[in-house]
Enzyme design. Structure first.
Site, short mmCIF file in Angstrom:
data_model
loop_
_atom_site.label_atom_id
_atom_site.label_comp_id
_atom_site.label_asym_id
_atom_site.label_seq_id
_atom_site.Cartn_x
_atom_site.Cartn_y
_atom_site.Cartn_z
N HIS A 40 0.85 -1.19 0.00
CA HIS A 40 0.00 0.00 0.00
C HIS A 40 0.88 1.24 0.00
CE1 HIS A 40 1.45 -0.14 4.07
NE2 HIS A 40 1.17 1.14 4.14
N HIS A 128 6.06 6.44 -1.00
CA HIS A 128 6.79 5.21 -1.31
C HIS A 128 6.00 3.98 -0.90
CE1 HIS A 128 7.82 5.94 2.92
NE2 HIS A 128 7.96 4.64 3.02
P1 ATP Z 1 5.73 -3.92 11.19
O1 ATP Z 1 5.95 -2.61 11.91
O2 ATP Z 1 5.14 -4.97 12.06
O3 ATP Z 1 6.92 -4.40 10.41
P2 ATP Z 1 4.23 -2.35 9.29
O4 ATP Z 1 5.35 -1.37 9.32
O5 ATP Z 1 3.66 -2.76 7.97
O6 ATP Z 1 4.59 -3.67 10.07
P3 ATP Z 1 2.94 -0.41 10.95
O7 ATP Z 1 4.23 -0.20 11.70
O8 ATP Z 1 1.67 -0.43 11.73
O9 ATP Z 1 3.00 -1.76 10.11
O10 ATP Z 1 2.87 0.73 9.86
C1 ATP Z 1 1.75 0.94 9.04
C2 ATP Z 1 2.18 1.86 7.90
O11 ATP Z 1 2.60 3.10 8.44
C3 ATP Z 1 3.39 1.34 7.10
O12 ATP Z 1 3.26 1.83 5.78
C4 ATP Z 1 4.57 1.99 7.76
O13 ATP Z 1 5.65 2.15 6.86
C5 ATP Z 1 3.98 3.34 8.14
N1 ATP Z 1 4.63 3.86 9.34
C6 ATP Z 1 4.87 3.19 10.48
N2 ATP Z 1 5.48 3.96 11.41
C7 ATP Z 1 5.64 5.17 10.83
C8 ATP Z 1 6.18 6.41 11.26
N3 ATP Z 1 6.70 6.58 12.46
N4 ATP Z 1 6.17 7.44 10.39
C9 ATP Z 1 5.66 7.30 9.16
N5 ATP Z 1 5.12 6.16 8.70
C10 ATP Z 1 5.10 5.10 9.50
#
Ligand code: ATP
Ligand code: MG
Length: 190
Positions: A40, A128
């Site tokens: 996504h 991205h």
């Molecule tokens: P995991 O953290 O378990 O590896 P994930 O990164 O897919 O899985 P989340 O951390 O819940 O799941 O993130 C959801 C989305 O938000 C992803 O696209 C992630 O890259 C983005 N995201 C997560 N943390 C941040 C942040 N601090 N700032 C910007 N985007 C974020």
């Protein structure tokens, strides 16, 4: 609950993203690869949020969506990476086409969330799609060049972005799963 706001892609585009992911798989050792259902574009990350705030979020995002028209983009033609060269923290592909409309949408969402009291990301928005994480490239010196991968990306079909979603990010049975909480149609005039 852990929330973010993002855009999903048509399944034909997701198929192509998976095949690109598979090519990356063959170039690396280790690495974590987001599941097909999780590919996504994030517009805004909210993080841990009380469920009681969902009504407000829904309301302001409906307004944001009502002001903007759908727009045409496609997956970009270069792979990039975040982090130092090897292993790399994130392998990603960007967007091309009407990225200015995408930026307007992202800025509108961020502004709306700021008005609700959510902090704004200091870093400039860089659209991205994360394809891999924590990956060690076997031929890193040949492939990793100043934040870009020297590796061809096949052309992607153009797509119209007509909606975005408020998404809950959950872990169930040891797997990260995204669950749409609400979707918002871009209803502005073109
Ligand atoms: P995991 O953290 O378990 O590896 P994930 O990164 O897919 O899985 P989340 O951390 O819940 O799941 O993130 C959801 C989305 O938000 C992803 O696209 C992630 O890259 C983005 N995201 C997560 N943390 C941040 C942040 N601090 N700032 C910007 N985007 C974020
Ligand atoms: Mg994460």
């Amino acid at each position: 609950m852990r929330l973010f706001i993002g855009v999903d892609f048509p399944s034909m585009v997701v198929d192509e993203l998976c095949s690109l992911q598979n090519k990356i798989r063959s170039l690396v050792r280790g690495g974590r690869f987001p599941a097909r259902d999780n590919l996504h574009l994030t517009l805004h990350f909210l993080g841990e949020t009380p469920e009681s705030r969902i009504d407000d979020i829904r309301q302001v995002l409906t307004v944001v969506a009502s002001r903007q028209a759908s727009f045409q983009v496609s997956v970009g033609d270069r792979l990039g990476y975040f982090g130092s060269p090897n292993p790399v923290r994130v392998v990603w592909v960007g967007m091309k086409g009407d990225v200015s409309a995408l930026s307007v949408l992202q800025a509108g969402v961020a502004q709306a969330m700021l008005e609700l009291g959510f902090p704004v990301e200091e870093r400039a928005y860089k659209p991205h799609i994360t394809l891999a994480r924590d990956a060690f490239f076997l031929q890193g010196d040949g492939i990793l060049k100043n934040g870009w991968l020297d590796f061809p990306v096949p052309p992607f079909p153009s797509m119209r972005i007509e909606q975005f979603a408020l998404i809950a990010s959950e872990i169930s049975e040891g797997r990260r799963r995204y669950r749409p909480v609400a979707t918002f149609e871009l209803a502005g005039f073109r």
